[in-house]
Scaffold this active site. Structure first.
Site, PDB file in Angstrom:
ATOM      1  N   ALA A 103      51.170  55.870 -69.133  1.00  0.00           N
ATOM      2  CA  ALA A 103      50.832  54.634 -68.413  1.00  0.00           C
ATOM      3  C   ALA A 103      50.135  54.997 -67.111  1.00  0.00           C
ATOM      4  CB  ALA A 103      52.106  53.852 -68.127  1.00  0.00           C
ATOM      5  N   LEU A 108      50.453  58.019 -74.576  1.00  0.00           N
ATOM      6  CA  LEU A 108      51.409  57.048 -74.050  1.00  0.00           C
ATOM      7  C   LEU A 108      51.602  57.261 -72.551  1.00  0.00           C
ATOM      8  CD1 LEU A 108      54.255  56.694 -76.737  1.00  0.00           C
ATOM      9  CD2 LEU A 108      52.422  55.084 -76.205  1.00  0.00           C
ATOM     10  N   ARG A 142      31.248  56.640 -66.206  1.00  0.00           N
ATOM     11  CA  ARG A 142      30.988  55.378 -66.902  1.00  0.00           C
ATOM     12  C   ARG A 142      32.296  54.597 -67.057  1.00  0.00           C
ATOM     13  NH1 ARG A 142      28.055  57.334 -72.199  1.00  0.00           N
ATOM     14  NH2 ARG A 142      29.432  59.095 -71.804  1.00  0.00           N
ATOM     15  N   LYS A 172      35.733  55.538 -87.345  1.00  0.00           N
ATOM     16  CA  LYS A 172      35.539  55.783 -85.911  1.00  0.00           C
ATOM     17  C   LYS A 172      35.995  54.582 -85.086  1.00  0.00           C
ATOM     18  CE  LYS A 172      34.228  57.613 -82.104  1.00  0.00           C
ATOM     19  NZ  LYS A 172      33.093  58.379 -81.702  1.00  0.00           N
ATOM     20  N   LEU A 190      34.794  63.758 -80.876  1.00  0.00           N
ATOM     21  CA  LEU A 190      35.061  64.672 -79.759  1.00  0.00           C
ATOM     22  C   LEU A 190      35.499  63.930 -78.506  1.00  0.00           C
ATOM     23  CD1 LEU A 190      32.597  64.699 -77.459  1.00  0.00           C
ATOM     24  CD2 LEU A 190      31.430  65.956 -79.228  1.00  0.00           C
ATOM     25  N   ARG A 191      36.371  64.600 -77.752  1.00  0.00           N
ATOM     26  CA  ARG A 191      36.814  64.084 -76.455  1.00  0.00           C
ATOM     27  C   ARG A 191      36.053  64.819 -75.367  1.00  0.00           C
ATOM     28  NH1 ARG A 191      42.492  66.519 -76.922  1.00  0.00           N
ATOM     29  NH2 ARG A 191      41.128  68.043 -77.875  1.00  0.00           N
ATOM     30  N   CYS A 218      33.259  55.517 -74.110  1.00  0.00           N
ATOM     31  CA  CYS A 218      33.595  55.226 -75.518  1.00  0.00           C
ATOM     32  C   CYS A 218      34.597  54.106 -75.700  1.00  0.00           C
ATOM     33  CB  CYS A 218      34.098  56.490 -76.193  1.00  0.00           C
ATOM     34  SG  CYS A 218      32.802  57.722 -76.334  1.00  0.00           S
ATOM     35  N   GLU A 234      31.621  61.276 -85.128  1.00  0.00           N
ATOM     36  CA  GLU A 234      32.075  62.332 -84.236  1.00  0.00           C
ATOM     37  C   GLU A 234      33.321  61.844 -83.493  1.00  0.00           C
ATOM     38  OE1 GLU A 234      30.761  65.478 -83.678  1.00  0.00           O
ATOM     39  OE2 GLU A 234      32.718  65.475 -82.702  1.00  0.00           O
TER      40      GLU A 234
HETATM   41  C1  UDX Z   1      37.578  59.062 -76.782  1.00  0.00           C
HETATM   42  C2  UDX Z   1      38.318  59.477 -78.061  1.00  0.00           C
HETATM   43  O1  UDX Z   1      39.525  60.143 -77.703  1.00  0.00           O
HETATM   44  C3  UDX Z   1      37.434  60.390 -78.904  1.00  0.00           C
HETATM   45  O2  UDX Z   1      38.082  60.725 -80.114  1.00  0.00           O
HETATM   46  C4  UDX Z   1      36.147  59.656 -79.205  1.00  0.00           C
HETATM   47  O3  UDX Z   1      35.270  60.476 -79.939  1.00  0.00           O
HETATM   48  C5  UDX Z   1      35.463  59.204 -77.918  1.00  0.00           C
HETATM   49  O4  UDX Z   1      36.359  58.425 -77.137  1.00  0.00           O
HETATM   50  P1  UDX Z   1      37.052  60.232 -74.443  1.00  0.00           P
HETATM   51  O5  UDX Z   1      36.288  58.998 -74.080  1.00  0.00           O
HETATM   52  O6  UDX Z   1      36.466  61.567 -74.140  1.00  0.00           O
HETATM   53  O7  UDX Z   1      37.358  60.238 -76.013  1.00  0.00           O
HETATM   54  O8  UDX Z   1      38.436  60.134 -73.668  1.00  0.00           O
HETATM   55  P2  UDX Z   1      40.000  60.096 -74.021  1.00  0.00           P
HETATM   56  O9  UDX Z   1      40.599  61.425 -73.842  1.00  0.00           O
HETATM   57  O10 UDX Z   1      40.248  59.391 -75.296  1.00  0.00           O
HETATM   58  O11 UDX Z   1      40.503  59.168 -72.824  1.00  0.00           O
HETATM   59  C6  UDX Z   1      40.011  57.852 -72.651  1.00  0.00           C
HETATM   60  C7  UDX Z   1      40.621  57.178 -71.442  1.00  0.00           C
HETATM   61  O12 UDX Z   1      41.973  56.874 -71.683  1.00  0.00           O
HETATM   62  C8  UDX Z   1      40.578  57.985 -70.158  1.00  0.00           C
HETATM   63  O13 UDX Z   1      40.181  57.117 -69.100  1.00  0.00           O
HETATM   64  C9  UDX Z   1      42.009  58.449 -69.988  1.00  0.00           C
HETATM   65  O14 UDX Z   1      42.350  58.648 -68.636  1.00  0.00           O
HETATM   66  C10 UDX Z   1      42.779  57.267 -70.569  1.00  0.00           C
HETATM   67  N1  UDX Z   1      44.131  57.599 -71.065  1.00  0.00           N
HETATM   68  C11 UDX Z   1      44.274  58.511 -72.085  1.00  0.00           C
HETATM   69  C12 UDX Z   1      45.236  56.960 -70.540  1.00  0.00           C
HETATM   70  O15 UDX Z   1      45.126  56.123 -69.622  1.00  0.00           O
HETATM   71  N2  UDX Z   1      46.473  57.265 -71.032  1.00  0.00           N
HETATM   72  C13 UDX Z   1      46.662  58.158 -72.035  1.00  0.00           C
HETATM   73  O16 UDX Z   1      47.821  58.360 -72.428  1.00  0.00           O
HETATM   74  C14 UDX Z   1      45.526  58.804 -72.569  1.00  0.00           C
END
Ligand code: UDX
Length: 437
Positions: free
Chosen positions: A256, A254, A334, A208, A150-151, A264, A148
């Protein structure tokens, strides 16, 4: 089709509702009675945009029920395993207790021709091991691995219209019986043009781990660039825009800031390193150690920036932290960088007030020693410094003039680089971004 979904957390609850939306008859099963009671009443046990409406909509059709009774899996054609694989306490590896227990509990209700489908994020090698367990019990049943992607915050859309489906089946053969079954499950999105790839078990599991590692690397790359920008007076947001225009690089992921968190990315890259070590391939993933280190360094760096903003000491400073969730549109705390920074500030003598539109209950359970205020204006009242750490729309849209009337001192740190620095400076604020002059 008749479908059972085992595990009704972030992944399973959304998956169950979406499978019913696609027209299947679904039973969601979880050992947590409270969660089941909530879901059965149409309440999502966590905040996920669109999920509650979808639950109500599909429950009205009678196609979705929830239970804690595993025997209700009996009679389903397809059984999705959607339980969690958290980080083991004191170790980097994934804790497989829930996946193993769920599969074991399902065995007595399997029939010849049934398909067990793993969706949880697992160490490579798990699918082959579970397939043996399934076939030892019911030789006519099959197992497929269907990771999976999903975000959180976009979970419903990502489940109904994902970028791609990956089916892991023995030998990676298109002709395996599981492929046709999964094609039937996902007939609607496939009909709309969603790509699907068939692979062997190990490849499907690795897709994954590799995808999450790549995303984490992209974020840590730009955060490393932010460190260099800070040392040179350059602006990482302009740098990201410029390199992102190269479509081989792309601008997404990207941004910062204070780094990645959640249930995850952090634990998945650690579990991946641990598994590679077991397989004798640890050297291949040494770079992920650096990705993790850069990410964790963001948190201590943010505390340092907050100290600078407060004139060199945090002692007794009233700091308002805007955002506790690991990302906007989620109540998940988390491994949230925002909350971890808030706790460090408090440990170093600041008087911290945390606000967040959705996650204060979860945050208070994790860090009961922090002060939580739901109303933004109230949280900002009399603050010596403000830290924007999760970019909820409400915070991105804050008006610098209005906000200035609430605080004691007009000092703000934008931990997600979402505010217009010039606009805030023009309104009289002392403002810092991450990796920005
Ligand atoms: C992630 C993956 O994107 C998803 O495909 C997988 O199934 C599960 O893990 P998620 O944990 O929901 O999803 O969050 P995501 O949107 O990926 O963001 C993860 C973290 O990265 C967040 O804390 C977000 O704030 C941070 N982030 C994201 C950044 O600091 N900079 C970015 O440019 C993007």
């Amino acid at each position: 089709m008749r479908i059972s979904v085992i595990g009704c957390g972030y992944l399973g609850a959304v998956h169950a509702a979406c499978m019913a939306k696609l027209g299947h008859d679904v039973v969601g099963i979880d050992v947590d009675e409270n969660k089941i009671a909530d879901l059965a009443a149409g309440h999502a046990p966590f905040f996920e945009p669109g999920l509650e409406n979808l639950l109500l909509e599909v429950q009205e059709t009678g196609r979705l029920t929830f239970t804690s009774d595993m025997s209700r899996a009996h009679g389903s054609d397809v059984h999705f395993i959607c339980v969690g694989t958290p980080q083991k306490k004191g170790e980097n590896a994934a804790d497989m207790t829930y996946v193993d227990a769920a599969t074991q509990a399902l065995l007595p209700y399997l029939h010849s021709g049934d398909l067990v489908v793993g969706k949880s994020t697992v160490p490579v090698g798990t699918a082959a091991r579970l397939a043996e367990m399934v076939q030892a019990h019911e030789p006519g049943a099959h197992l497929a691995w269907n990771p999976e992607f999903l975000r959180e915050g976009h979970a419903v859309k990502d489940t109904l219209t994902p970028d791609r489906f990956v089916y892991g089946v023995p030998g990676g053969s298109e002709d395996h019986a599981a492929v046709a079954v999964l094609d039937e499950v996902y007939a609607t999105p496939l009909g709309m043009g969603t790509q699907r790839l068939v692979a062997d078990y190990a490849t499907a599991e690795l897709v994954k781990a590799a995808a999450n590692s790549f995303l984490a690397t992209k974020i840590s790359f730009i955060n490393a660039m932010a460190e260099v920008c800070e040392a040179t007076g350059a602006d990482v947001t302009v740098l990201a825009d410029a390199i992102g225009l190269d479509d081989r690089i792309g601008r997404k992921f990207l941004n910062a800031g204070i780094g990645f968190g959640g249930g995850c990315l952090p634990k998945d890259i650690r579990a991946f390193m641990a598994r590679a070590g077991e397989l004798g391939a640890d050297q291949a993933l040494t770079f992920l150690r650096e990705v993790d280190a850069i990410n964790m360094r963001r948190r201590s760096r943010t505390v340092e920036l907050a100290r600078d903003l407060c004139g060199g000491t945090l002692m007794g400073q009233r700091i308002t932290v805007l955002g506790a969730a690991f990302k906007p549109d989620s109540d998940d705390v988390r491994d949230s960088p925002a909350l971890s920074i808030a706790a460090q500030l408090q440990l170093q003598g600041a008087v911290v007030t945390v606000s967040d539109p959705q996650s204060l209950g979860n945050a208070a359970r994790r860090f009961p020693e922090l002060n939580y205020v739901a109303n933004t204006a109230e949280a900002l009242n009399n603050a010596d410094a403000v830290l924007l750490l999760t970019e909820w729309k409400e915070y991105r849209d804050l008006d610098p003039f209005e906000t200035g009337t609430l605080v004691k001192q007009m000092r703000i740190l934008d931990g997600r680089n979402v505010l217009d620095l010039q606009k805030w400076r023009a309104a009289g604020w002392s403002i810092r971004g991450i990796g920005r002059p």
